[in-house]
Design a protein around this motif. Structure first.
Motif, short mmCIF file in Angstrom:
data_model
loop_
_atom_site.label_atom_id
_atom_site.label_comp_id
_atom_site.label_asym_id
_atom_site.label_seq_id
_atom_site.Cartn_x
_atom_site.Cartn_y
_atom_site.Cartn_z
N VAL A 49 28.99 33.18 46.39
CA VAL A 49 29.67 32.12 47.14
C VAL A 49 30.45 31.27 46.15
O VAL A 49 29.96 30.95 45.06
N PHE A 50 31.68 30.91 46.53
CA PHE A 50 32.48 30.06 45.66
C PHE A 50 33.22 29.02 46.49
O PHE A 50 33.45 29.19 47.69
N LYS A 51 33.59 27.94 45.83
CA LYS A 51 34.36 26.87 46.44
C LYS A 51 35.74 26.84 45.82
O LYS A 51 35.89 27.03 44.61
N VAL A 52 36.76 26.61 46.64
CA VAL A 52 38.14 26.52 46.17
C VAL A 52 38.45 25.06 45.87
O VAL A 52 38.25 24.18 46.72
N ASN A 53 38.94 24.78 44.67
CA ASN A 53 39.21 23.40 44.24
C ASN A 53 40.69 23.14 43.98
O ASN A 53 41.02 22.24 43.19
N ILE A 54 41.55 23.91 44.61
CA ILE A 54 42.99 23.76 44.40
C ILE A 54 43.72 24.21 45.65
O ILE A 54 43.20 25.02 46.43
N GLU A 55 44.91 23.67 45.86
CA GLU A 55 45.73 24.07 47.00
C GLU A 55 46.43 25.41 46.73
O GLU A 55 46.59 25.81 45.58
N ASP A 56 46.83 26.06 47.82
CA ASP A 56 47.76 27.19 47.76
C ASP A 56 47.23 28.40 46.99
O ASP A 56 47.91 28.99 46.16
N VAL A 57 45.97 28.78 47.24
CA VAL A 57 45.39 29.97 46.64
C VAL A 57 45.61 31.15 47.58
O VAL A 57 45.18 31.12 48.74
N TRP A 58 46.29 32.18 47.07
CA TRP A 58 46.58 33.39 47.84
C TRP A 58 45.83 34.56 47.22
O TRP A 58 46.07 34.92 46.07
N VAL A 59 44.92 35.16 47.99
CA VAL A 59 44.18 36.33 47.52
C VAL A 59 44.89 37.59 48.00
O VAL A 59 45.14 37.76 49.20
N SER A 60 45.24 38.49 47.07
CA SER A 60 45.95 39.71 47.44
C SER A 60 45.23 40.98 47.00
O SER A 60 45.69 42.07 47.29
N GLN A 61 44.11 40.84 46.28
CA GLN A 61 43.33 42.01 45.88
C GLN A 61 41.84 41.65 45.86
O GLN A 61 41.47 40.50 45.62
N LEU A 62 41.02 42.66 46.13
CA LEU A 62 39.58 42.57 45.97
C LEU A 62 39.17 43.62 44.94
O LEU A 62 39.73 44.72 44.93
N GLY A 63 38.20 43.30 44.10
CA GLY A 63 37.85 44.22 43.02
C GLY A 63 36.36 44.34 42.81
O GLY A 63 35.57 43.52 43.26
N LEU A 64 35.98 45.40 42.10
CA LEU A 64 34.58 45.63 41.76
C LEU A 64 34.49 46.23 40.36
O LEU A 64 35.46 46.79 39.84
N HIS A 65 33.32 46.07 39.77
CA HIS A 65 33.04 46.65 38.46
C HIS A 65 31.58 47.07 38.46
O HIS A 65 30.69 46.22 38.46
N THR A 66 31.32 48.36 38.51
CA THR A 66 29.94 48.86 38.51
C THR A 66 29.77 49.86 37.37
O THR A 66 30.77 50.40 36.86
N PRO A 67 28.54 50.13 36.96
CA PRO A 67 28.33 51.08 35.87
C PRO A 67 28.35 52.54 36.29
O PRO A 67 28.18 53.43 35.45
N SER A 68 28.55 52.81 37.58
CA SER A 68 28.44 54.20 38.05
C SER A 68 29.62 55.05 37.60
O SER A 68 29.45 56.14 37.06
N ALA A 69 30.85 54.57 37.81
CA ALA A 69 32.07 55.29 37.41
C ALA A 69 32.06 56.74 37.88
O ALA A 69 32.54 57.63 37.19
#
Length: 207
Positions: A49-69
């Motif tokens: 969970v995160f809080k946004v502390n600034i105006e005008d935040v645009w999310v255009s990608q979601l990402g992951l990093h796991t050790p499985s590869a």
């Protein structure tokens, strides 16, 4: 037809300039404080969970990093906790030893609101975890807590929470774009643009 070129060129430059702007990730690189949990059960979900502390935040990608590869399949969801709804989602796979990013239709995050980005695995794939507070952002995007569930599904919004922990390594990639540079025109603007182009096109055919 020459009269159409400036208008089209302006639109293309405006949109491509926004799309090519640098993206910021909330978590950054994986460091030596992360460990691997490979003692998992199928159907786990981890996120933060995160809080946004600034105006005008645009999310255009979601990402992951796991050790499985190993091209394991995952689901990434972005929740708006104010409405308790998923505002972005993508199916994902981790096929390399690093961050994998997946494009989504851009969504705006509101200043002061809290969101939850989650990673779900239908299998017993391993994941990274860390208790190092330096891995938890506290600026424009502020870490609040980690949430998790086991033997659940991709649309779960769990209540189980851990403070000062980072489980699963799922993230957002965003840009800060002033409202005056909004890359997505208002519906009324789109309508006027469409009507204007149609009018110019008809005039060109009559000359």
């Amino acid at each position: 037809m020459k009269k159409l070129l400036p208008l089209f060129s302006l639109s293309i430059l405006f949109i491509s300039g926004w799309a090519n702007a640098s993206l910021i990730s909330g978590l950054g690189e994986v460091n030596s404080s992360f460990y691997i949990n490979d003692n998992t059960d199928a159907g786990w979900l981890r996120g933060w969970v995160f809080k946004v502390n600034i105006e005008d935040v645009w999310v255009s990608q979601l990402g992951l990093h796991t050790p499985s590869a190993d091209a394991s399949e995952f689901t990434i969801n972005l929740w708006d906790l104010a409405s308790n709804s998923v505002i972005a989602s993508t199916n994902a796979s981790d096929s390399s030893d690093g961050w994998e990013w997946f494009d989504i239709a851009p969504v705006t995050l509101l200043n002061g609101n809290e969101y939850f980005v989650s990673l779900f695995s239908p299998t017993d794939a391993p994941y990274y975890f860390s208790f190092d507070q330096s891995t938890m952002p506290d600026g424009d995007i502020e870490y609040i807590e980690t949430r998790y569930c086991n033997s659940c599904n991709s649309n779960s919004n769990p209540s189980n929470a851990i403070n000062n922990a980072n489980y699963g390594l799922v993230d957002i990639a965003y840009q800060v774009i002033p409202s005056s540079s909004n890359p997505i025109p208002e519906p009324s603007t789109l309508l006027l643009l469409t009507l204007g182009l149609g009018f110019i096109s008809r005039r060109q055919r009559h000359h």
